[in-house]
Design a protein around this motif. Structure first.
Motif, PDB file in Angstrom:
ATOM      1  N   TYR A  27      13.763  -1.213  -9.270  1.00 19.32           N
ATOM      2  CA  TYR A  27      12.857  -2.349  -9.107  1.00 19.32           C
ATOM      3  C   TYR A  27      13.624  -3.475  -8.429  1.00 19.32           C
ATOM      4  O   TYR A  27      14.830  -3.622  -8.619  1.00 19.32           O
ATOM      5  CB  TYR A  27      12.362  -2.884 -10.456  1.00 19.32           C
ATOM      6  N   PHE A  80       6.193   4.422 -13.802  1.00 17.51           N
ATOM      7  CA  PHE A  80       7.294   3.724 -13.115  1.00 17.51           C
ATOM      8  C   PHE A  80       8.569   3.812 -13.950  1.00 17.51           C
ATOM      9  O   PHE A  80       9.656   4.072 -13.430  1.00 17.51           O
ATOM     10  CB  PHE A  80       6.945   2.241 -12.912  1.00 17.51           C
ATOM     11  N   LYS A 105       4.730  -3.510  -6.936  1.00 14.69           N
ATOM     12  CA  LYS A 105       4.193  -2.554  -7.906  1.00 14.69           C
ATOM     13  C   LYS A 105       2.670  -2.572  -7.919  1.00 14.69           C
ATOM     14  O   LYS A 105       2.023  -1.521  -8.037  1.00 14.69           O
ATOM     15  CB  LYS A 105       4.688  -2.902  -9.314  1.00 14.69           C
ATOM     16  N   ILE A 141       8.911  -2.031  -6.163  1.00 19.13           N
ATOM     17  CA  ILE A 141       9.459  -0.739  -6.569  1.00 19.13           C
ATOM     18  C   ILE A 141       9.896  -0.012  -5.312  1.00 19.13           C
ATOM     19  O   ILE A 141       9.234  -0.104  -4.268  1.00 19.13           O
ATOM     20  CB  ILE A 141       8.435   0.067  -7.396  1.00 19.13           C
ATOM     21  N   VAL A 154      13.687   5.733  -8.880  1.00 20.62           N
ATOM     22  CA  VAL A 154      13.289   4.450  -8.271  1.00 20.62           C
ATOM     23  C   VAL A 154      14.089   3.310  -8.875  1.00 20.62           C
ATOM     24  O   VAL A 154      14.703   3.442  -9.933  1.00 20.62           O
ATOM     25  CB  VAL A 154      11.767   4.155  -8.461  1.00 20.62           C
ATOM     26  N   ARG A 200      12.061   5.485 -13.038  1.00 24.21           N
ATOM     27  CA  ARG A 200      13.271   4.650 -13.010  1.00 24.21           C
ATOM     28  C   ARG A 200      14.357   5.253 -13.896  1.00 24.21           C
ATOM     29  O   ARG A 200      15.515   5.398 -13.485  1.00 24.21           O
ATOM     30  CB  ARG A 200      12.930   3.226 -13.462  1.00 24.21           C
TER      31      ARG A 200
END
Lengths: 104, 104
Positions: free
Chosen positions: B70, B59, B41, B79, B68, B63
């Motif tokens: 993690y 982010f 990240k 990520i 995305v 997500r």
């Protein structure tokens, strides 16, 4: 200055197009217009269980983002997806979001 | 319950994906991750002239929209764009917005 200005296609930003499409009603409107044919606005908003004012707001958002244009014929206003221009500027995008191939 | 839950790909809505992509920074992040490789990240936010907090918010938005995931390795958080799943669920979309073909 036209009554309902649309941005030049070269000035249309991808993020603005994506943001305008990121709403279920606007995405449904664009899908309804996916063949690139002009349709009376009234026919489009009749298809949605929403007020005329709400639909008019969605039309304006789509127009200002560069996705649609209006064609005024006397008292009838048509709305049309800028399919040819958009397919050229963002290849594959409309097909991906409407499920219609670019050359349909 | 994982620490950073992501929606099942079947539950990912196209309008939510488009809305998440409809921001210049988030679109740039997704383009940076377009090859589907996981990246720290910190490497991603270093690339943007924005605060870590702002980037963390972007982010999270990506997500929660399903774009995305993690990968936590001790204190390093990577990520990764869910490229394979997204290409299967929305054929052509990532290619159209990142300029990368789906099979690249």
């Amino acid at each position: 200055m036209p009554e309902y200005p649309v941005p030049e296609i070269a000035d249309v930003a991808l993020e603005g197009v994506l943001k305008a499409l990121g709403d279920p009603t606007r995405l449904a409107i664009v899908r309804m217009l996916a063949d690139g044919q002009a349709r009376p606005k009234a026919e489009v908003w009749d298809a949605f269980a929403t007020s005329k004012a709400t639909c008019a707001h969605h039309f304006k958002t789509l127009r200002e983002a560069g996705l649609v244009t209006y064609e005024v014929h006397g008292r009838t206003h048509d709305i049309r997806l800028r399919k040819i221009e958009l397919d050229e500027r963002f290849p594959g995008l409309l097909g991906a979001v409407t499920g219609a191939p670019a050359d349909a």
